[in-house]
Motif scaffolding. Structure first.
Motif, PDB file in Angstrom:
ATOM      1  N   GLU A  42       0.580  -0.937   0.029  1.00  0.00           N
ATOM      2  CA  GLU A  42      -0.059   0.040   0.629  1.00  0.00           C
ATOM      3  C   GLU A  42       0.748   0.996   0.310  1.00  0.00           C
ATOM      4  OE1 GLU A  42      -3.155   0.020  -0.249  1.00  0.00           O
ATOM      5  OE2 GLU A  42      -3.184  -1.783  -0.788  1.00  0.00           O
ATOM      6  N   GLN A  43       1.829   1.009   0.648  1.00  0.00           N
ATOM      7  CA  GLN A  43       2.513   2.065   0.628  1.00  0.00           C
ATOM      8  C   GLN A  43       3.778   2.520  -0.742  1.00  0.00           C
ATOM      9  OE1 GLN A  43       6.019   2.090   3.990  1.00  0.00           O
ATOM     10  NE2 GLN A  43       4.806   0.591   5.117  1.00  0.00           N
ATOM     11  N   SER A  44       3.966   1.354  -1.211  1.00  0.00           N
ATOM     12  CA  SER A  44       4.375   1.524  -2.921  1.00  0.00           C
ATOM     13  C   SER A  44       3.249   2.250  -3.742  1.00  0.00           C
ATOM     14  CB  SER A  44       4.678  -0.172  -3.321  1.00  0.00           C
ATOM     15  OG  SER A  44       6.013  -0.291  -2.271  1.00  0.00           O
ATOM     16  N   ARG A  45       2.436   1.549  -3.572  1.00  0.00           N
ATOM     17  CA  ARG A  45       1.577   2.210  -4.832  1.00  0.00           C
ATOM     18  C   ARG A  45       0.798   3.654  -4.723  1.00  0.00           C
ATOM     19  NH1 ARG A  45      -3.023  -2.818  -3.187  1.00  0.00           N
ATOM     20  NH2 ARG A  45      -2.166  -3.948  -4.291  1.00  0.00           N
ATOM     21  N   LEU A  46       2.002   4.434  -3.879  1.00  0.00           N
ATOM     22  CA  LEU A  46       1.682   5.807  -3.460  1.00  0.00           C
ATOM     23  C   LEU A  46       2.246   6.607  -4.263  1.00  0.00           C
ATOM     24  CD1 LEU A  46       1.074   6.682  -0.436  1.00  0.00           C
ATOM     25  CD2 LEU A  46      -0.707   6.185  -1.775  1.00  0.00           C
ATOM     26  N   LEU A  47       3.698   5.357  -5.101  1.00  0.00           N
ATOM     27  CA  LEU A  47       4.416   6.300  -5.538  1.00  0.00           C
ATOM     28  C   LEU A  47       4.369   6.794  -6.501  1.00  0.00           C
ATOM     29  CD1 LEU A  47       6.971   2.879  -5.277  1.00  0.00           C
ATOM     30  CD2 LEU A  47       7.338   5.774  -4.396  1.00  0.00           C
ATOM     31  N   SER A  48       3.468   6.715  -7.396  1.00  0.00           N
ATOM     32  CA  SER A  48       2.801   7.328  -9.473  1.00  0.00           C
ATOM     33  C   SER A  48       2.247   8.682  -8.767  1.00  0.00           C
ATOM     34  CB  SER A  48       1.942   6.383 -10.054  1.00  0.00           C
ATOM     35  OG  SER A  48       2.447   5.238 -10.577  1.00  0.00           O
ATOM     36  N   ASN A  49       1.993   9.033  -7.311  1.00  0.00           N
ATOM     37  CA  ASN A  49       0.957   9.549  -6.919  1.00  0.00           C
ATOM     38  C   ASN A  49       1.661  11.095  -6.443  1.00  0.00           C
ATOM     39  OD1 ASN A  49      -1.361   8.503  -7.633  1.00  0.00           O
ATOM     40  ND2 ASN A  49      -1.441   8.429  -5.245  1.00  0.00           N
ATOM     41  N   ARG A  50       3.229  10.468  -6.165  1.00  0.00           N
ATOM     42  CA  ARG A  50       4.535  10.953  -5.381  1.00  0.00           C
ATOM     43  C   ARG A  50       4.983  11.863  -7.046  1.00  0.00           C
ATOM     44  NH1 ARG A  50       5.950   8.035  -2.058  1.00  0.00           N
ATOM     45  NH2 ARG A  50       5.267   9.549  -1.071  1.00  0.00           N
ATOM     46  N   ALA A  51       5.547  11.068  -7.665  1.00  0.00           N
ATOM     47  CA  ALA A  51       5.887  11.058  -9.104  1.00  0.00           C
ATOM     48  C   ALA A  51       5.187  12.643  -9.449  1.00  0.00           C
ATOM     49  CB  ALA A  51       5.979  10.623 -10.041  1.00  0.00           C
ATOM     50  N   TRP A  52       3.843  12.381  -9.680  1.00  0.00           N
ATOM     51  CA  TRP A  52       2.652  13.460 -10.120  1.00  0.00           C
ATOM     52  C   TRP A  52       2.635  14.549 -10.049  1.00  0.00           C
ATOM     53  CZ3 TRP A  52       1.328  13.615 -15.347  1.00  0.00           C
ATOM     54  CH2 TRP A  52       0.930  12.488 -15.747  1.00  0.00           C
ATOM     55  N   ALA A  53       2.612  14.440  -8.232  1.00  0.00           N
ATOM     56  CA  ALA A  53       2.502  15.199  -7.016  1.00  0.00           C
ATOM     57  C   ALA A  53       3.668  17.018  -7.962  1.00  0.00           C
ATOM     58  CB  ALA A  53       2.703  15.441  -5.888  1.00  0.00           C
ATOM     59  N   ALA A  54       4.688  16.065  -8.470  1.00  0.00           N
ATOM     60  CA  ALA A  54       5.770  17.355  -9.056  1.00  0.00           C
ATOM     61  C   ALA A  54       5.313  17.596 -10.307  1.00  0.00           C
ATOM     62  CB  ALA A  54       6.899  16.960  -9.126  1.00  0.00           C
ATOM     63  N   TYR A  55       4.296  17.497 -11.016  1.00  0.00           N
ATOM     64  CA  TYR A  55       4.079  17.801 -12.383  1.00  0.00           C
ATOM     65  C   TYR A  55       2.632  18.623 -11.919  1.00  0.00           C
ATOM     66  CZ  TYR A  55       5.863  17.962 -17.023  1.00  0.00           C
ATOM     67  OH  TYR A  55       6.149  18.315 -18.481  1.00  0.00           O
ATOM     68  N   LEU A  56       1.883  18.532 -10.548  1.00  0.00           N
ATOM     69  CA  LEU A  56       0.589  19.329 -10.845  1.00  0.00           C
ATOM     70  C   LEU A  56       0.936  20.531 -10.298  1.00  0.00           C
ATOM     71  CD1 LEU A  56      -0.917  16.510  -9.191  1.00  0.00           C
ATOM     72  CD2 LEU A  56      -1.239  16.990 -11.379  1.00  0.00           C
ATOM     73  N   PRO A  57       0.240  21.527 -10.257  1.00  0.00           N
ATOM     74  CA  PRO A  57       0.566  22.676  -9.856  1.00  0.00           C
ATOM     75  C   PRO A  57       0.212  22.891  -7.647  1.00  0.00           C
ATOM     76  CG  PRO A  57      -2.237  22.658 -10.792  1.00  0.00           C
ATOM     77  CD  PRO A  57      -0.935  21.616 -11.350  1.00  0.00           C
ATOM     78  N   THR A  58       1.098  23.778  -7.915  1.00  0.00           N
ATOM     79  CA  THR A  58       0.767  24.209  -6.475  1.00  0.00           C
ATOM     80  C   THR A  58       0.588  25.796  -5.739  1.00  0.00           C
ATOM     81  OG1 THR A  58       3.082  25.248  -6.805  1.00  0.00           O
ATOM     82  CG2 THR A  58       3.371  22.856  -5.916  1.00  0.00           C
ATOM     83  N   VAL A  59      -0.279  25.816  -4.928  1.00  0.00           N
ATOM     84  CA  VAL A  59      -0.721  27.359  -4.839  1.00  0.00           C
ATOM     85  C   VAL A  59      -0.553  27.252  -2.907  1.00  0.00           C
ATOM     86  CG1 VAL A  59      -2.676  28.028  -4.127  1.00  0.00           C
ATOM     87  CG2 VAL A  59      -3.096  26.225  -6.178  1.00  0.00           C
ATOM     88  N   ALA A  60      -0.193  28.159  -2.903  1.00  0.00           N
ATOM     89  CA  ALA A  60       0.312  28.708  -2.008  1.00  0.00           C
ATOM     90  C   ALA A  60      -0.175  29.651  -1.255  1.00  0.00           C
ATOM     91  CB  ALA A  60       1.773  29.132  -1.287  1.00  0.00           C
TER      92      ALA A  60
END
Length: 420
Positions: A42-60
Motif C-alpha cells: 500500500e505504501q508503494s502504490r503511492l509512488l505514482s501519486n508522488r511522482a505526479w505531484a511534482a507536475y501538478l500545480p502548487t498553490v500557496a
C-alpha cells in the motif's frame, strides 16, 4: 489382531478438523508476515501519486501583520496623499506555480509505475512463499498425527502381548526372559508414543502460529499434490509464472528508466507562476492589490559533474539489474530441474515403502496364525509387529517426503498458490 486403520487418535469430539484449504485461507487472512507485505505494498502504490505531484500545480497563500514605528505618507503635487507605510500594515499573497516543461519528471513518472509493478510482484512472491511454508507445515503436522496412530497401534499390540505373556508365565509355559522382553517392548512403544505426540504438538503449534489461531484442531492428511506430467515444460512455465523472475525483469526496466532520467536532466525546464498581492498600503501605483504572471526557463549547463557521476552510477545499476535478471531466470530453471528429480526420487521411495508395508502386513498376519498354531515363537510375533509398525511409519514418512517434493516442484514452476 487390531487393524491399524481402526486405531484413531484420541481427541475430544469437540476438536475441529482443519483442512489444508482452510489452513491456506486462514494464512491469507491472518498471517502477520503477509499483513506486513500488504502494508508495504500500500505504501508503494503511492509512488505514482508522488511522482505526479511534482507536475501538478502548487498553490500557496500567506498573510502578515506589521506594526511600524511611524506612518509614511507621500503627497504628490496636485495629487492625493499616498500611504507608503501605514502604522498598522496588513498584507496577503496568493501564488500559483505550474511546471510547463519538466523533462526530468517524465521518466520519473514512468519509473514510479514500474516501481509499483515491482512491489506488486514482490508481494505476490512473499504471499506464495508464506502459503508454501503453511502447506509444508500442514503436511508435516498431519504426518506426525498419522505416526501417532501407528505407534498407538504398536502400543496396543504390545500391551496385549504383555498381558498374554504374563498369563503364560504365571502357568509356567514361558520363561521370565519372554516376560521381560514383552515388558521392554511395551515400555519402548510407550516412549515412542510420547515422542510422536510431542512432535505432533510442536508441529501443530508452529502451524497455529503461522495461522494466528489456537492449536485446538486436528488435521486430515491430504493426498499427494498433483504435478504436471513429465512432458510439460515446467521450466518455461517457471519463466512465465514466477513473480520473482518477473520482478527481476521489471527491475531491469526500472534501472533503464532511471538512467534515462539522468539523460533528461540535461534538458531545460520551463515553468509558469502567478502571484496576487493584497494590502492596506497602496504604494505609488495607488492600488491596494497587484498581480504578476511569470514564465521562467532554467537550463543547468554545468553542475560540477554531478550528472555525469549519476549517469555512470545508473549505468552500473543497469548492468547489475541485467545480471540479476539472468540469474533469476537461471535459478528458476535449475530449481525446476532439481525439484523434478527430487519428486521422481520420492515417488520411487514411496513405491518401495508401500511394497515393504504390504510385505510387512502379510508377514505379521502369517506369523500371528503360526503363533496361534504353536509353530511361531513370541519373539517372532514381536519382531513381526515391530516390523509392521516400522513399515507403517516408513510409508507415512515417504508419503510426506513425496508430498513435500511435489509442493517444491509446484513452487519452483510458479504454480503453487498462483491466485490470491
Amino acid at each position: 489382531m487390531i487393524s491399524l486403520l481402526a486405531v484413531t487418535l484420541t481427541v475430544s469430539a469437540a476438536t475441529p478438523v482443519l483442512t489444508l484449504d482452510e489452513a491456506l485461507e486462514a494464512a491469507r487472512q491472518n498471517n502477520l508476515d503477509l499483513k506486513v507485505a500488504r502494508a508495504r505494498l500500500e505504501q508503494s502504490r503511492l509512488l505514482s501519486n508522488r511522482a505526479w505531484a511534482a507536475y501538478l500545480p502548487t498553490v500557496a497563500v500567506s498573510g502578515s501583520y506589521t506594526r511600524n514605528s511611524a506612518e509614511a505618507v507621500v503627497a504628490l503635487p496636485g495629487g492625493p496623499e499616498i500611504v507608503i507605510q501605514p502604522l498598522n500594515q496588513f498584507a496577503a499573497q496568493a501564488e500559483v506555480r505550474q511546471a510547463l516543461i519538466a523533462p526530468s519528471l517524465w521518466p520519473a513518472i514512468r519509473n514510479a509505475g514500474i516501481a509499483e509493478d515491482v512491489a506488486e510482484l514482490n508481494t505476490d512472491n512473499v504471499r506464495r512463499e508464506i502459503l508454501f511454508v503453511v502447506a509444508q507445515s500442514y503436511y508435516g503436522a498431519a504426518s506426525y498425527q498419522e505416526a501417532i496412530r501407528a505407534t498407538e497401534f504398536l502400543l496396543e499390540v504390545n500391551k496385549a502381548r504383555e498381558a498374554d505373556t504374563q498369563k503364560r508365565f504365571d502357568v509356567g509355559t514361558v520363561t521370565r526372559v519372554a516376560l521381560l522382553r514383552a515388558q521392554l517392548d511395551r515400555a519402548r512403544a510407550e516412549q515412542d508414543l510420547v515422542r510422536a505426540r510431542n512432535a505432533f504438538s510442536s508441529s501443530r503449534l508452529a502451524l497455529a502460529t503461522l495461522l494466528q489461531r489456537d492449536a485446538d484442531f486436528t488435521l486430515e492428511l491430504p493426498p499427494v499434490p498433483q504435478v504436471p506430467p513429465p512432458d510439460v515444460d515446467l521450466a518455461q512455465q517457471a519463466l512465465e509464472q514466477r513473480p520473482d523472475v518477473a520482478a527481476a525483469r521489471r527491475n531491469l526496466d526500472l534501472a533503464l528508466g532511471r538512467r534515462q532520467g539522468v539523460w533528461f536532466s540535461y534538458l531545460p525546464g520551463v515553468s509558469l507562476s502567478g502571484v496576487y498581492r493584497l494590502g492596506n498600503a497602496t504604494g505609488f501605483a495607488g492600488q491596494n492589490d497587484s498581480w504578476a504572471l511569470t514564465i521562467g526557463a532554467q537550463w543547468t549547463l554545468w553542475d560540477g559533474g554531478l550528472r555525469e557521476i549519476n549517469l555512470r552510477e545508473e549505468s552500473a545499476r543497469v548492468a547489475e539489474a541485467s545480471a540479476q535478471q539472468k540469474q533469476a531466470e537461471s535459478r528458476a530453471v535449475e530449481e525446476v530441474s532439481r525439484a523434478r528429480l527430487e519428486y521422481e526420487n520420492a515417488q520411487a521411495n514411496l513405491a518401495k515403502a508401500e511394497e515393504a508395508l504390504g510385505l510387512a502386513r502379510e508377514t505379521q498376519r502369517l506369523t500371528e496364525i503360526s503363533f496361534k498354531a504353536g509353530v511361531a515363537t513370541y519373539l517372532e510375533v514381536a519382531d513381526a509387529n515391530s516390523a509392521l509398525t516400522n513399515a507403517e511409519v516408513g510409508a507415512i514418512s515417504e508419503r510426506l517426503q513425496t508430498s513435500l517434493a511435489a509442493l517444491r516442484l509446484l513452487r519452483a514452476a510458479g504454480l503453487f498458490a498462483a491466485k490470491e
